[in-house]
Design an enzyme around this catalytic site. Structure first.
Site, PDB file in Angstrom:
ATOM      1  N   GLU A 161       0.802  -1.230   0.000  1.00 59.99           N
ATOM      2  CA  GLU A 161       0.000   0.000   0.000  1.00 59.99           C
ATOM      3  C   GLU A 161       0.835   1.280   0.000  1.00 59.99           C
ATOM      4  OE1 GLU A 161      -2.913  -0.267   3.158  1.00 59.99           O
ATOM      5  OE2 GLU A 161      -4.057  -1.789   2.082  1.00 59.99           O
ATOM      6  N   GLU A 185      -6.609  -7.530  -1.219  1.00 60.22           N
ATOM      7  CA  GLU A 185      -7.079  -7.331   0.167  1.00 60.22           C
ATOM      8  C   GLU A 185      -8.505  -6.804   0.174  1.00 60.22           C
ATOM      9  OE1 GLU A 185      -5.127  -5.162   3.291  1.00 60.22           O
ATOM     10  OE2 GLU A 185      -3.125  -5.740   2.600  1.00 60.22           O
TER      11      GLU A 185
END
Length: 352
Positions: free
Chosen positions: A147, A264
């Site tokens: 991320e 995710e």
């Protein structure tokens, strides 16, 4: 890896892989990083804890035993397990002039630390399998960073320059494995019109330009509408999820011309009104969308729920944890999706 660093706890890692395999799961994404401190993988730049490295060896070995392939992430964006802030702190402590954590992407010394970690991990000889990580077929892909975000440049250009440097570096060591960035899917400035699909904000990454880097093999998205759209009801959050998946699939197919993996997603136990049936319903909806989009487009390669744990791993609880042995209904939801995606794979004649 952190759990496996204690030999008395390694059975928990084995349990997770065994239970995941029994549920039909074939891919696991986990960390090949833990930075800063004596109990970490990388104690300081280039200095490794052999016990923790052997724990990562064990994780790979257990995945191999259970027929599960791995996506291994090489650094965290956040301070959890050290991450980007630890790299910047290492540089600062050694006398390098730094301004903030975003120097991770631009400072030559810090980039050198990262490259050294990449080389150390990829060239590691597994003490259990005796195979170098870069040659290990159990590893499906490397992830540059979990991320990536950049507060000093929301356009996506700073992160893009970093990806353009690091992706070829990874491939210079390992041409056998796939590579992905680790993106959540936020749109940047490269195609301004696509920013309408963001959840009201940018984070400094650019789904289009970052994934167009030649050495990046597939695109990824994450989604946490319960976190990104706090206060919105389930209907609004699910509508966002549908748009998020559809827009990214379209871009992956028409612009990137690369596969897309939903690496995710989840529903937190901390959400107001949460119960297991609402989580199961949410997962079913997401899984149905993934299946439908994969069936029609062929570019959507699958989805990874966050996160599977074993009983007794409570210290890793973040609200999104799933213990398959404690929730038969959720296990059934996952098993059914696995069966459908495997059948679709055969029907479409997809080869690994």
């Amino acid at each position: 890896m952190n759990v496996a660093s204690n030999p008395n706890e390694r059975y928990k890692v084995s349990n997770v892989f065994r239970e995941a395999s029994a549920a039909g799961l074939t891919i696991c994404r986990t960390w090949a990083f833990s930075d800063g401190g004596n109990q970490s993988l990388q104690i300081s730049p280039g200095i490794y804890n052999e016990n923790v490295f052997q724990a990562l060896d064990f994780v790979i070995g257990e995945a191999k035993k259970n027929g599960v392939r791995l996506i291994l992430s090489l650094v965290n964006n956040y301070k959890d397990f050290g991450g980007r802030p630890q790299y910047v702190e290492w540089a600062n402590s050694s006398g390098v002039q730094v301004n903030n954590d975003d120097d991770f992407y631009t400072n030559p010394v810090i980039k050198g630390y990262y490259k050294n970690h990449v080389k150390s991990v990829l060239t590691r000889i597994n003490t259990i399998t005796k195979i170098a990580y870069k040659d290990e077929p159990t590893i499906m892909a490397w992830e540059l960073i979990n991320e990536p975000r950049c507060q000093v440049d929301y356009s996506g250009k700073t992160i893009n320059a970093w990806v353009e440097e690091m992706a070829p570096y990874v491939k210079s060591i390992d041409k056998k494995h796939l590579l992905e960035v680790g993106l959540e899917g936020f749109y940047g400035d490269s195609i301004p019109d696509r920013k309408q699909y963001n959840p009201g904000f940018q984070v400094g990454s650019d789904f289009i330009s970052n994934n167009l880097v030649n050495e990046i093999d597939f695109a990824t998205i994450h989604a946490y509408p319960d976190n990104w759209l706090t206060g919105q009801n389930d209907t609004v959050q699910m509508a966002f999820m549908q748009r998020w998946m559809t827009s990214h699939l379209e871009d992956s197919r028409t612009i990137l011309k690369k596969p897309l993996v939903f690496t995710e997603f989840g529903k937190s136990k901390n959400d107001p009104g949460y119960d297991i049936s609402s989580r199961d319903s949410f997962m079913n909806s997401v899984y149905s969308s993934i299946y439908g989009l994969a069936q029609n487009g062929g570019t959507f390669a699958g989805g990874l729920v966050w996160q599977l744990l074993d009983e007794g791993m409570d210290s890793y609880n973040d609200g999104y944890e799933i213990v398959l042995t404690q929730s038969s209904s959720t296990s059934n939801v996952i098993s059914q999706q696995s069966s459908k995606m495997i059948a679709l794979e055969h029907n479409l004649g997809i080869k690994h």
